[in-house]
Design a protein around this motif. Structure first.
Motif, PDB file in Angstrom:
ATOM      1  N   THR A  32       0.671 -16.435   5.212  1.00  0.00           N
ATOM      2  CA  THR A  32       0.678 -14.989   5.345  1.00  0.00           C
ATOM      3  C   THR A  32       2.090 -14.469   5.301  1.00  0.00           C
ATOM      4  O   THR A  32       2.925 -14.844   6.099  1.00  0.00           O
ATOM      5  N   ALA A  33       2.381 -13.554   4.355  1.00  0.00           N
ATOM      6  CA  ALA A  33       3.706 -12.945   4.270  1.00  0.00           C
ATOM      7  C   ALA A  33       3.757 -11.727   5.170  1.00  0.00           C
ATOM      8  O   ALA A  33       2.752 -11.080   5.416  1.00  0.00           O
ATOM      9  N   SER A  34       4.964 -11.414   5.651  1.00  0.00           N
ATOM     10  CA  SER A  34       5.132 -10.247   6.498  1.00  0.00           C
ATOM     11  C   SER A  34       4.968  -8.976   5.675  1.00  0.00           C
ATOM     12  O   SER A  34       5.456  -8.885   4.563  1.00  0.00           O
ATOM     13  N   THR A  35       4.273  -7.999   6.220  1.00  0.00           N
ATOM     14  CA  THR A  35       4.118  -6.709   5.566  1.00  0.00           C
ATOM     15  C   THR A  35       4.428  -5.610   6.562  1.00  0.00           C
ATOM     16  O   THR A  35       4.311  -5.804   7.766  1.00  0.00           O
ATOM     17  N   PRO A  36       4.842  -4.442   6.084  1.00  0.00           N
ATOM     18  CA  PRO A  36       5.158  -3.349   7.000  1.00  0.00           C
ATOM     19  C   PRO A  36       3.953  -2.929   7.810  1.00  0.00           C
ATOM     20  O   PRO A  36       2.819  -2.997   7.345  1.00  0.00           O
ATOM     21  N   SER A  37       4.182  -2.506   9.023  1.00  0.00           N
ATOM     22  CA  SER A  37       3.107  -2.034   9.882  1.00  0.00           C
ATOM     23  C   SER A  37       2.978  -0.526   9.726  1.00  0.00           C
ATOM     24  O   SER A  37       3.680   0.246  10.350  1.00  0.00           O
ATOM     25  N   ILE A  38       2.093  -0.112   8.827  1.00  0.00           N
ATOM     26  CA  ILE A  38       1.896   1.307   8.552  1.00  0.00           C
ATOM     27  C   ILE A  38       0.398   1.583   8.526  1.00  0.00           C
ATOM     28  O   ILE A  38      -0.378   0.797   8.002  1.00  0.00           O
ATOM     29  N   GLN A  39       0.004   2.694   9.060  1.00  0.00           N
ATOM     30  CA  GLN A  39      -1.400   3.041   9.095  1.00  0.00           C
ATOM     31  C   GLN A  39      -1.722   4.097   8.046  1.00  0.00           C
ATOM     32  O   GLN A  39      -0.903   4.949   7.732  1.00  0.00           O
ATOM     33  N   ASP A  40      -2.942   4.022   7.520  1.00  0.00           N
ATOM     34  CA  ASP A  40      -3.466   5.054   6.622  1.00  0.00           C
ATOM     35  C   ASP A  40      -2.549   5.351   5.440  1.00  0.00           C
ATOM     36  O   ASP A  40      -2.325   6.498   5.083  1.00  0.00           O
ATOM     37  N   THR A  41      -1.995   4.313   4.840  1.00  0.00           N
ATOM     38  CA  THR A  41      -1.166   4.509   3.673  1.00  0.00           C
ATOM     39  C   THR A  41      -2.023   4.485   2.423  1.00  0.00           C
ATOM     40  O   THR A  41      -3.221   4.255   2.481  1.00  0.00           O
ATOM     41  N   THR A  42      -1.396   4.717   1.271  1.00  0.00           N
ATOM     42  CA  THR A  42      -2.196   5.058   0.106  1.00  0.00           C
ATOM     43  C   THR A  42      -2.318   3.980  -0.965  1.00  0.00           C
ATOM     44  O   THR A  42      -3.360   3.851  -1.564  1.00  0.00           O
ATOM     45  N   MET A  43      -1.241   3.242  -1.259  1.00  0.00           N
ATOM     46  CA  MET A  43      -1.300   2.383  -2.439  1.00  0.00           C
ATOM     47  C   MET A  43      -0.252   1.282  -2.391  1.00  0.00           C
ATOM     48  O   MET A  43       0.632   1.275  -1.530  1.00  0.00           O
ATOM     49  N   ASN A  44      -0.368   0.347  -3.329  1.00  0.00           N
ATOM     50  CA  ASN A  44       0.601  -0.729  -3.505  1.00  0.00           C
ATOM     51  C   ASN A  44       1.426  -0.413  -4.747  1.00  0.00           C
ATOM     52  O   ASN A  44       0.877  -0.066  -5.788  1.00  0.00           O
ATOM     53  N   VAL A  45       2.752  -0.553  -4.652  1.00  0.00           N
ATOM     54  CA  VAL A  45       3.645  -0.045  -5.684  1.00  0.00           C
ATOM     55  C   VAL A  45       4.720  -1.076  -6.026  1.00  0.00           C
ATOM     56  O   VAL A  45       5.267  -1.734  -5.137  1.00  0.00           O
ATOM     57  N   VAL A  46       5.028  -1.202  -7.326  1.00  0.00           N
ATOM     58  CA  VAL A  46       6.145  -2.025  -7.781  1.00  0.00           C
ATOM     59  C   VAL A  46       7.443  -1.277  -7.470  1.00  0.00           C
ATOM     60  O   VAL A  46       7.562  -0.085  -7.765  1.00  0.00           O
ATOM     61  N   ILE A  47       8.430  -1.964  -6.871  1.00  0.00           N
ATOM     62  CA  ILE A  47       9.669  -1.288  -6.492  1.00  0.00           C
ATOM     63  C   ILE A  47      10.892  -1.880  -7.188  1.00  0.00           C
ATOM     64  O   ILE A  47      12.028  -1.572  -6.813  1.00  0.00           O
ATOM     65  N   TRP A  48      10.672  -2.708  -8.207  1.00  0.00           N
ATOM     66  CA  TRP A  48      11.780  -3.203  -9.041  1.00  0.00           C
ATOM     67  C   TRP A  48      11.477  -2.825 -10.480  1.00  0.00           C
ATOM     68  O   TRP A  48      10.319  -2.658 -10.858  1.00  0.00           O
ATOM     69  N   ASN A  49      12.527  -2.696 -11.308  1.00  0.00           N
ATOM     70  CA  ASN A  49      12.317  -2.126 -12.636  1.00  0.00           C
ATOM     71  C   ASN A  49      11.435  -2.968 -13.542  1.00  0.00           C
ATOM     72  O   ASN A  49      10.559  -2.447 -14.205  1.00  0.00           O
ATOM     73  N   GLU A  50      11.636  -4.254 -13.590  1.00  0.00           N
ATOM     74  CA  GLU A  50      10.830  -5.093 -14.486  1.00  0.00           C
ATOM     75  C   GLU A  50      10.654  -6.455 -13.843  1.00  0.00           C
ATOM     76  O   GLU A  50      11.625  -7.152 -13.578  1.00  0.00           O
ATOM     77  N   VAL A  51       9.392  -6.819 -13.593  1.00  0.00           N
ATOM     78  CA  VAL A  51       9.083  -8.052 -12.868  1.00  0.00           C
ATOM     79  C   VAL A  51       8.002  -8.799 -13.626  1.00  0.00           C
ATOM     80  O   VAL A  51       6.999  -8.212 -14.032  1.00  0.00           O
ATOM     81  N   GLY A  52       8.206 -10.098 -13.823  1.00  0.00           N
ATOM     82  CA  GLY A  52       7.185 -10.913 -14.453  1.00  0.00           C
ATOM     83  C   GLY A  52       6.158 -11.377 -13.436  1.00  0.00           C
ATOM     84  O   GLY A  52       6.512 -11.775 -12.326  1.00  0.00           O
ATOM     85  N   ILE A  53       4.871 -11.291 -13.796  1.00  0.00           N
ATOM     86  CA  ILE A  53       3.845 -11.891 -12.946  1.00  0.00           C
ATOM     87  C   ILE A  53       3.404 -13.195 -13.590  1.00  0.00           C
ATOM     88  O   ILE A  53       3.459 -13.369 -14.810  1.00  0.00           O
ATOM     89  N   ARG A  54       2.972 -14.138 -12.746  1.00  0.00           N
ATOM     90  CA  ARG A  54       2.715 -15.511 -13.159  1.00  0.00           C
ATOM     91  C   ARG A  54       1.250 -15.889 -12.954  1.00  0.00           C
ATOM     92  O   ARG A  54       0.552 -15.313 -12.130  1.00  0.00           O
ATOM     93  N   ALA A  55       0.826 -16.914 -13.701  1.00  0.00           N
ATOM     94  CA  ALA A  55      -0.560 -17.378 -13.605  1.00  0.00           C
ATOM     95  C   ALA A  55      -0.807 -18.142 -12.310  1.00  0.00           C
ATOM     96  O   ALA A  55      -1.942 -18.234 -11.837  1.00  0.00           O
ATOM     97  N   THR A  56       0.257 -18.697 -11.722  1.00  0.00           N
ATOM     98  CA  THR A  56       0.180 -19.416 -10.455  1.00  0.00           C
ATOM     99  C   THR A  56       1.273 -18.895  -9.528  1.00  0.00           C
ATOM    100  O   THR A  56       2.255 -18.317  -9.996  1.00  0.00           O
ATOM    101  N   PRO A  57       1.148 -19.094  -8.211  1.00  0.00           N
ATOM    102  CA  PRO A  57       2.147 -18.573  -7.274  1.00  0.00           C
ATOM    103  C   PRO A  57       3.416 -19.421  -7.256  1.00  0.00           C
ATOM    104  O   PRO A  57       3.709 -20.141  -6.302  1.00  0.00           O
ATOM    105  N   SER A  58       4.172 -19.307  -8.342  1.00  0.00           N
ATOM    106  CA  SER A  58       5.401 -20.083  -8.486  1.00  0.00           C
ATOM    107  C   SER A  58       6.298 -19.393  -9.505  1.00  0.00           C
ATOM    108  O   SER A  58       5.811 -18.850 -10.504  1.00  0.00           O
ATOM    109  N   ASP A  59       7.607 -19.426  -9.277  1.00  0.00           N
ATOM    110  CA  ASP A  59       8.535 -18.900 -10.268  1.00  0.00           C
ATOM    111  C   ASP A  59       8.462 -19.678 -11.574  1.00  0.00           C
ATOM    112  O   ASP A  59       8.887 -19.191 -12.625  1.00  0.00           O
ATOM    113  N   LYS A  60       7.951 -20.905 -11.520  1.00  0.00           N
ATOM    114  CA  LYS A  60       7.818 -21.720 -12.717  1.00  0.00           C
ATOM    115  C   LYS A  60       6.429 -21.608 -13.344  1.00  0.00           C
ATOM    116  O   LYS A  60       6.135 -22.287 -14.328  1.00  0.00           O
TER     117      LYS A  60
END
Length: 254
Positions: A32-60
């Motif tokens: 479990t990764a740490s996440t901000p403790s906020i109630q009744d928020t709206t959405m999940n948002v990318v906050i870096w300009n360009e990020v690659g997503i991967r088929a497995t949870p690994s930078d490789k």
């Protein structure tokens, strides 16, 4: 933020360095990764300009696609981690608007936040107290995500123009707009300024940003293209929508 017509000749000179990737042997263990403790928020948002997503949870892992600043997504899987060169790296499995799924590093996204635009220069405080002022200032037109409301202060995360990493801190709420047109304009403007954006994409972004039929109702657009003098926008602030005020204490930021 400088007006975009001036930016046309300055784009390639603006520094916006992406941090180098950290790689290591993958453990692919669920945690479990740490996440901000906020109630009744709206959405999940990318906050870096360009990020690659991967088929497995690994930078490789096999590259799937790229995601961009301001883009929204759904969480569809567990959080996983791998041991990087200097730290444990956390990943989230996400689904994009076209149904594409993949794993993204936790530090490049913000969960359960409100995307917003800075409408007037806003000095950053360390805490929701003017006495804790820092030397950081978000500029008119910057893109941020709002994590929490604390009285008349907002806890926000965003990237200053010449910094190489995020700034998280508190600003006065009257300087922020939650209107989608302002947040979208701010995100696309920041992407157009990023030195990692190819010139071809910059040209497309700038043409879109200058199109009055697309952004003509935006106060930021009017500030950039109709006002010849630099200065603050005549903006009274907006109260809705925003995260509800919360007395919860901060947890580790993404």
């Amino acid at each position: 933020m400088k007006t975009l017509p001036i930016a046309l000749v300055l784009l390639l000179a603006i520094a916006c360095n992406k941090p180098s990737d950290q790689t290591g042997s993958s453990t692919d263990t669920t945690s479990t990764a740490s996440t901000p403790s906020i109630q009744d928020t709206t959405m999940n948002v990318v906050i870096w300009n360009e990020v690659g997503i991967r088929a497995t949870p690994s930078d490789k892992g096999k590259y799937v696609t790229s995601i961009y600043l301001g883009e929204r997504f759904d969480l569809v899987g567990d959080t996983a981690s791998e041991v990087g060169d200097t730290k444990r790296i956390y990943f989230h499995k996400i689904q994009l608007s076209d149904g594409t799924t993949g794993w993204v590093r936790d530090e490049f996204v913000a969960l359960h936040v409100s995307p917003a635009a800075i409408m007037n220069n806003a000095v950053v405080c360390k805490r929701p107290d003017e006495a804790s002022v820092t030397d950081k200032t978000f500029s008119t037109g910057d893109f941020v995500v709002v994590r929490k409301v604390n009285g008349r202060f907002l806890e926000v995360t965003g990237k200053l123009e010449n910094d190489t990493w995020y700034t998280t801190g508190y600003i006065s709420k009257e300087f922020v707009s939650y209107k989608p047109i302002e947040a979208e304009y701010a995100a696309l403007s920041r992407r157009a300024y990023d030195k990692l954006t190819t010139q071809k994409v910059k040209d497309v972004l700038l043409a879109r940003l200058q199109d009055a039929s697309v952004f003509g109702q935006s106060l930021l657009w009017d500030h950039d293209f109709n006002n010849v003098e630099e200065g603050d926008i005549d903006f009274d602030g907006e109260e809705e929508p925003e995260p509800v005020e919360s007395d919860t204490t901060n947890t580790e930021n993404n």
